[in-house]
Design a protein around this motif. Structure first.
Motif, PDB file in Angstrom:
ATOM      1  N   GLU A 106       0.829  -1.212   0.000  1.00  0.00           N
ATOM      2  CA  GLU A 106       0.000   0.000   0.000  1.00  0.00           C
ATOM      3  C   GLU A 106       0.860   1.257   0.000  1.00  0.00           C
ATOM      4  OE1 GLU A 106      -3.799   0.331   1.675  1.00  0.00           O
ATOM      5  OE2 GLU A 106      -3.863  -1.768   2.319  1.00  0.00           O
ATOM      6  N   LEU A 107       2.019   1.200   0.641  1.00  0.00           N
ATOM      7  CA  LEU A 107       2.908   2.363   0.699  1.00  0.00           C
ATOM      8  C   LEU A 107       3.644   2.582  -0.622  1.00  0.00           C
ATOM      9  CD1 LEU A 107       4.412   1.751   4.243  1.00  0.00           C
ATOM     10  CD2 LEU A 107       2.733   3.505   3.592  1.00  0.00           C
TER      11      LEU A 107
ATOM     12  N   PRO B  38      -0.236   7.231   3.701  1.00  0.00           N
ATOM     13  CA  PRO B  38       0.615   6.456   4.600  1.00  0.00           C
ATOM     14  C   PRO B  38       0.074   6.325   6.025  1.00  0.00           C
ATOM     15  CG  PRO B  38       1.969   7.856   3.237  1.00  0.00           C
ATOM     16  CD  PRO B  38       0.535   8.231   2.965  1.00  0.00           C
ATOM     17  N   ARG B  39      -0.456   7.380   6.583  1.00  0.00           N
ATOM     18  CA  ARG B  39      -0.960   7.295   7.959  1.00  0.00           C
ATOM     19  C   ARG B  39      -2.146   6.335   8.063  1.00  0.00           C
ATOM     20  NH1 ARG B  39       1.120  12.615   7.805  1.00  0.00           N
ATOM     21  NH2 ARG B  39       2.539  13.009   9.543  1.00  0.00           N
TER      22      ARG B  39
ATOM     23  N   ALA C  38       7.214   3.982   5.529  1.00  0.00           N
ATOM     24  CA  ALA C  38       6.416   5.040   4.896  1.00  0.00           C
ATOM     25  C   ALA C  38       7.260   6.286   4.635  1.00  0.00           C
ATOM     26  CB  ALA C  38       5.218   5.389   5.782  1.00  0.00           C
ATOM     27  N   ARG C  39       8.114   6.628   5.582  1.00  0.00           N
ATOM     28  CA  ARG C  39       8.970   7.812   5.408  1.00  0.00           C
ATOM     29  C   ARG C  39       9.975   7.607   4.280  1.00  0.00           C
ATOM     30  NH1 ARG C  39       8.159  11.418   9.578  1.00  0.00           N
ATOM     31  NH2 ARG C  39       6.797  10.581  11.205  1.00  0.00           N
TER      32      ARG C  39
ATOM     33  N   ALA D  39       4.759  12.809   2.204  1.00  0.00           N
ATOM     34  CA  ALA D  39       3.527  12.725   3.006  1.00  0.00           C
ATOM     35  C   ALA D  39       3.767  13.119   4.469  1.00  0.00           C
ATOM     36  CB  ALA D  39       2.950  11.330   2.928  1.00  0.00           C
ATOM     37  N   PHE D  40       5.025  13.358   4.830  1.00  0.00           N
ATOM     38  CA  PHE D  40       5.330  13.668   6.231  1.00  0.00           C
ATOM     39  C   PHE D  40       5.890  15.056   6.410  1.00  0.00           C
ATOM     40  CE2 PHE D  40       5.247   9.126   5.901  1.00  0.00           C
ATOM     41  CZ  PHE D  40       4.544   8.766   7.024  1.00  0.00           C
TER      42      PHE D  40
END
Length: 159
Positions: A111-112, A119-120, A151-152, A158-159
């Protein structure tokens, strides 16, 4: 997962959540049995989604999301496993971790890496899957930390 009481049918969100749980089970089964993704996907869609076992009814899952997660986990497995390895401490490479967690990281990683899931959302959903498989353990926190790291790396914007 409890269906929406007003309709008794699961919501779209519940169906996606169920699909994620099924995807982890399918990836685990593929690794344990050596079966192909096509065969396992077919088995889950025909026999598991909404099935009843010993009086317990399984939640209906989102078949498209399920199929996409499993297929992308297989397509991107090398990259996902490398990302997982980088998120784990050196003493615990992906080959040494519990096979259920390995399947979970592959599904979450799909999914990532390959889907447009925020991502969250992916992290939160797979932490809940970890709680379903390990209700008494600390695995949910471990899953949160590893998926956050992944995710990062996969989606830093996204972060």
């Amino acid at each position: 997962m409890t269906p929406d009481p007003a309709t008794r049918a699961p919501s779209a969100r519940q169906m996606k959540s169920a699909a994620r749980l099924y995807a982890v089970q399918a990836l685990f089964q593929m690794e344990a049995s050596g079966q192909s993704s096509a065969r396992v996907i077919r088995e889950f869609l025909e026999h598991r989604f909404g099935a009843s076992y010993d009086g317990d009814e399984m939640t209906e899952g989102d078949p498209d999301h399920f199929r996409e997660v499993v297929e992308q986990a297989v397509n991107w497995q090398a990259r996902i496993d490398q990302m997982t390895d980088r998120a784990l401490v050196a003493k615990w490479p992906i080959a040494r971790i519990d096979p259920t967690l390995r399947a979970l990281f592959r599904a979450g990683g799909a999914e990532l890496v390959a889907l447009d899931t925020p991502p969250r959302v992916a992290i939160s959903e797979y932490v809940e899957v970890a709680r379903a498989f390990f209700p008494e353990g600390r695995e949910a926190g471990f899953v949160n930390a590893v998926l956050d790291h992944m995710a990062r790396e996969a989606r830093p914007e996204a972060f």
